[in-house]
Design a protein around this motif. Structure first.
Motif, PDB file in Angstrom:
ATOM      1  N   GLY A  85       0.868  -1.189   0.000  1.00  0.00           N
ATOM      2  CA  GLY A  85       0.000   0.000   0.000  1.00  0.00           C
ATOM      3  C   GLY A  85       0.895   1.227   0.000  1.00  0.00           C
ATOM      4  N   ALA A  86       1.594   1.428  -1.121  1.00  0.00           N
ATOM      5  CA  ALA A  86       2.623   2.474  -1.185  1.00  0.00           C
ATOM      6  C   ALA A  86       2.015   3.806  -1.608  1.00  0.00           C
ATOM      7  CB  ALA A  86       3.734   2.037  -2.135  1.00  0.00           C
ATOM      8  N   GLY A  87       1.044   4.270  -0.819  1.00  0.00           N
ATOM      9  CA  GLY A  87       0.433   5.576  -1.079  1.00  0.00           C
ATOM     10  C   GLY A  87       1.023   6.611  -0.144  1.00  0.00           C
ATOM     11  N   ALA A  88       0.169   7.551   0.295  1.00  0.00           N
ATOM     12  CA  ALA A  88       0.661   8.705   1.052  1.00  0.00           C
ATOM     13  C   ALA A  88       1.294   8.296   2.392  1.00  0.00           C
ATOM     14  CB  ALA A  88      -0.500   9.668   1.280  1.00  0.00           C
ATOM     15  N   ILE A  89       0.493   7.710   3.255  1.00  0.00           N
ATOM     16  CA  ILE A  89       0.957   7.526   4.633  1.00  0.00           C
ATOM     17  C   ILE A  89       2.032   6.434   4.715  1.00  0.00           C
ATOM     18  CG2 ILE A  89      -0.620   5.802   5.703  1.00  0.00           C
ATOM     19  CD1 ILE A  89      -0.184   9.258   7.098  1.00  0.00           C
ATOM     20  N   ARG A  98       1.401  -0.084  -6.946  1.00  0.00           N
ATOM     21  CA  ARG A  98       0.369  -0.401  -7.928  1.00  0.00           C
ATOM     22  C   ARG A  98       0.399   0.701  -8.989  1.00  0.00           C
ATOM     23  NH1 ARG A  98      -5.639  -2.135  -5.993  1.00  0.00           N
ATOM     24  NH2 ARG A  98      -5.867   0.106  -5.702  1.00  0.00           N
ATOM     25  N   SER A  99      -0.442   1.737  -8.871  1.00  0.00           N
ATOM     26  CA  SER A  99      -0.488   2.730  -9.952  1.00  0.00           C
ATOM     27  C   SER A  99       0.805   3.552 -10.059  1.00  0.00           C
ATOM     28  CB  SER A  99      -1.683   3.659  -9.755  1.00  0.00           C
ATOM     29  OG  SER A  99      -1.617   4.248  -8.479  1.00  0.00           O
ATOM     30  N   ALA A 146      -0.638  -0.391   4.469  1.00  0.00           N
ATOM     31  CA  ALA A 146      -1.106   1.006   4.467  1.00  0.00           C
ATOM     32  C   ALA A 146      -2.027   1.283   3.292  1.00  0.00           C
ATOM     33  CB  ALA A 146       0.096   1.946   4.446  1.00  0.00           C
ATOM     34  N   LYS A 160      -5.957   1.718   1.932  1.00  0.00           N
ATOM     35  CA  LYS A 160      -7.177   2.184   2.594  1.00  0.00           C
ATOM     36  C   LYS A 160      -7.845   0.950   3.195  1.00  0.00           C
ATOM     37  CE  LYS A 160      -7.367   6.586   1.297  1.00  0.00           C
ATOM     38  NZ  LYS A 160      -7.715   7.781   1.989  1.00  0.00           N
ATOM     39  N   GLN A 162      -3.572   2.213   9.444  1.00  0.00           N
ATOM     40  CA  GLN A 162      -4.887   2.513   8.858  1.00  0.00           C
ATOM     41  C   GLN A 162      -5.803   3.120   9.915  1.00  0.00           C
ATOM     42  OE1 GLN A 162      -5.530  -1.607   7.733  1.00  0.00           O
ATOM     43  NE2 GLN A 162      -5.464  -1.061   5.556  1.00  0.00           N
ATOM     44  N   ASN A 163      -6.756   3.894   9.454  1.00  0.00           N
ATOM     45  CA  ASN A 163      -7.758   4.469  10.358  1.00  0.00           C
ATOM     46  C   ASN A 163      -8.895   3.493  10.617  1.00  0.00           C
ATOM     47  OD1 ASN A 163      -6.984   7.075  11.136  1.00  0.00           O
ATOM     48  ND2 ASN A 163      -7.526   7.917   9.136  1.00  0.00           N
ATOM     49  N   THR A 199      -2.035   7.347  13.151  1.00  0.00           N
ATOM     50  CA  THR A 199      -1.091   8.379  12.745  1.00  0.00           C
ATOM     51  C   THR A 199      -1.784   9.719  12.750  1.00  0.00           C
ATOM     52  OG1 THR A 199      -1.647   7.920  10.448  1.00  0.00           O
ATOM     53  CG2 THR A 199       0.327   6.886  11.296  1.00  0.00           C
ATOM     54  N   ALA A 211      -0.961  12.743  11.013  1.00  0.00           N
ATOM     55  CA  ALA A 211      -0.069  13.292   9.994  1.00  0.00           C
ATOM     56  C   ALA A 211      -0.930  13.707   8.815  1.00  0.00           C
ATOM     57  CB  ALA A 211       0.945  12.236   9.546  1.00  0.00           C
ATOM     58  N   VAL A 269      -0.568  13.908   4.937  1.00  0.00           N
ATOM     59  CA  VAL A 269       0.315  13.504   3.850  1.00  0.00           C
ATOM     60  C   VAL A 269      -0.537  13.199   2.626  1.00  0.00           C
ATOM     61  CG1 VAL A 269       2.188  11.931   3.210  1.00  0.00           C
ATOM     62  CG2 VAL A 269       1.684  12.274   5.619  1.00  0.00           C
ATOM     63  N   GLU A 296     -13.812   5.144   3.361  1.00  0.00           N
ATOM     64  CA  GLU A 296     -13.674   4.143   4.441  1.00  0.00           C
ATOM     65  C   GLU A 296     -14.904   4.193   5.369  1.00  0.00           C
ATOM     66  OE1 GLU A 296      -9.671   5.651   5.549  1.00  0.00           O
ATOM     67  OE2 GLU A 296      -8.982   3.588   5.286  1.00  0.00           O
TER      68      GLU A 296
END
Ligand SMILES: NC(=O)c1ccc[n+]([C@@H]2O[C@H](COP(=O)([O-])OP(=O)(O)OC[C@H]3O[C@@H](n4cnc5c(N)ncnc54)[C@H](OP(=O)(O)O)[C@@H]3O)[C@@H](O)[C@H]2O)c1
Length: 336
Positions: free
Chosen positions: A9-13, A34-35, A82, A84, A110-111, A133, A135, A137, A290
């Motif tokens: 899950g290589a996104g923002a956070i 991924r994208s 990480a 969603k 994750q939230n 977190t 933060a 980002v 979410e």
């Protein structure tokens, strides 16, 4: 032996915290992309931060698919998840099948509430760490991660059957906090199982109030919500309802170390103009929100204990329908 860390899950956070872990001594951090795969594979991540400056982070391995990871045959010390949190779409534990072996610790970035259960059910003997977190980002273009503010991470073991005893997961949590601090995250905080769940409920109070309200009010930013007399009264009431329920569910009251709903609202009133809660950003980008982990799960936790959350129930009922309508195409072109 270096500590091997895999980010899923290589996104923002995830990319932000992975980049900090990569700067700790003796860590090797890899990522499943991924994208943003092509961008990260060729140049790595670029991070822009008011605290850490402008720097790049090239993962040890950049993977394009779970199969590539399985083929690499690496034993991971930590697998950071990480993505969603959307357990209603697919069992999230399935994504990390084949990446977990004895000696691996799963870390959830994750939230929401109840996000740990699918992992605990699928990997009952593997230590699981749960985190919140504080933060801001975002990934502004593929591989470019912009850190705007804050950098707090709270880390604790998820050991519902054994919340008091010192477990392997407690030790792994302590080690993970050391790694974060060595990577420059000075505000990394270690918690026990119960205290971590309390931190999660406290974070939920803000998320469950601000996120759905920003979408259901037609796309209102945090500052405007905080300064609108009727909306701010509603936000306060939602936060109070969530905290009161959290106290009953956990059998612990929120002490002075936690911000009160009034203090949270005061901070919201001063937030940057245009700052959008994450659900509003997801909604605007046409992504799934979410809704279940932030609204549905707490409601179910409460009901299992004979408690009702009327404010949250209203938000859940409305937002779930808004999302379903958008996805079914019945209201195509009529997004709020
Ligand atoms: N951003 C923040 O400031 C912030 C703050 C606090 C908490 N959080 C929480 O942190 C979690 C992550 O949020 P985020 O903002 O970092 O989200 P995000 O930027 O959308 O990152 C999620 C990443 O997961 C990837 N992903 C999803 N499913 C995947 C799959 N099956 N295989 C491989 N990669 C997959 C996505 O890839 P694609 O890009 O291809 O979709 C994306 O790169 C959420 O629970 C959020 O509520 C975020």
């Amino acid at each position: 032996m270096p500590t091997s860390i895999l980010l899923v899950g290589a996104g923002a956070i995830g990319s932000f915290f992975a980049s900090r872990l990569a700067s700790a001594p003796n860590t090797l951090v890899s990522a499943l992309c991924r994208s943003n795969y092509a961008a990260v594979k060729s140049k790595g991540f670029r991070i822009t931060s008011p605290k850490y400056g402008e720097y790049s982070f090239k993962p040890e391995h950049t993977f394009q698919s779970p199969e590539e990871i399985h083929g690499a045959g690496i034993k991971w010390d930590y697998v950071l998840v990480a993505t969603k949190a959307l357990p209603e779409v697919a069992n999230p534990a399935t994504l990390i099948e084949g990446m977990i072996s004895p000696g691996t610790t799963i870390v959830l970035l994750q939230n929401g509430i109840g996000i740990e259960e699918p992992y605990h059910t699928r990997f009952p003997t593997i230590p699981i760490l749960t985190t919140t977190t504080l933060a801001a980002v975002s990934q502004v273009s593929p591989g470019h991660i912009k850190h705007y503010a804050w950098g707090r991470i709270s880390v604790g073991p998820y050991t519902p059957e054994n919340p008091i005893e010192d477990t392997l997961a407690d030790q792994k949590a302590a080690r993970f906090v050391e790694l974060l601090k060595a990577g420059g995250i000075s505000d990394a905080q270690l918690h026990s199982h119960t205290s971590m769940q309390q931190v999660r409920w406290h974070k939920l109070a803000t998320n469950a109030a601000m996120n759905p309200t920003s979408v259901l009010s037609g796309g209102t930013d945090s500052r405007i919500m905080g300064n609108d007399r009727e909306i701010s009264g509603h936000l306060l009431a939602v936060m109070k309802e969530v905290l009161a329920t959290g106290e009953k569910v956990l059998g612990r009251s929120f002490g002075n170390e936690f911000a009160t709903p009034e203090q949270t609202l005061k901070a919201t009133r001063k937030s940057e103009p245009g700052s959008a809660p994450s659900m509003l950003m997801d909604w605007r980008n046409g992504n799934r929100m979410e809704v279940e982990v932030i609204l549905g799960n707490p409601l179910r936790f409460a009901r299992e204990r004979g408690l009702e959350m009327p404010r949250l129930q209203t938000l859940y009922a409305l937002l779930r329908r808004v999302q379903e309508n958008a996805e079914s195409g019945e209201r195509r072109g009529e997004r709020l």
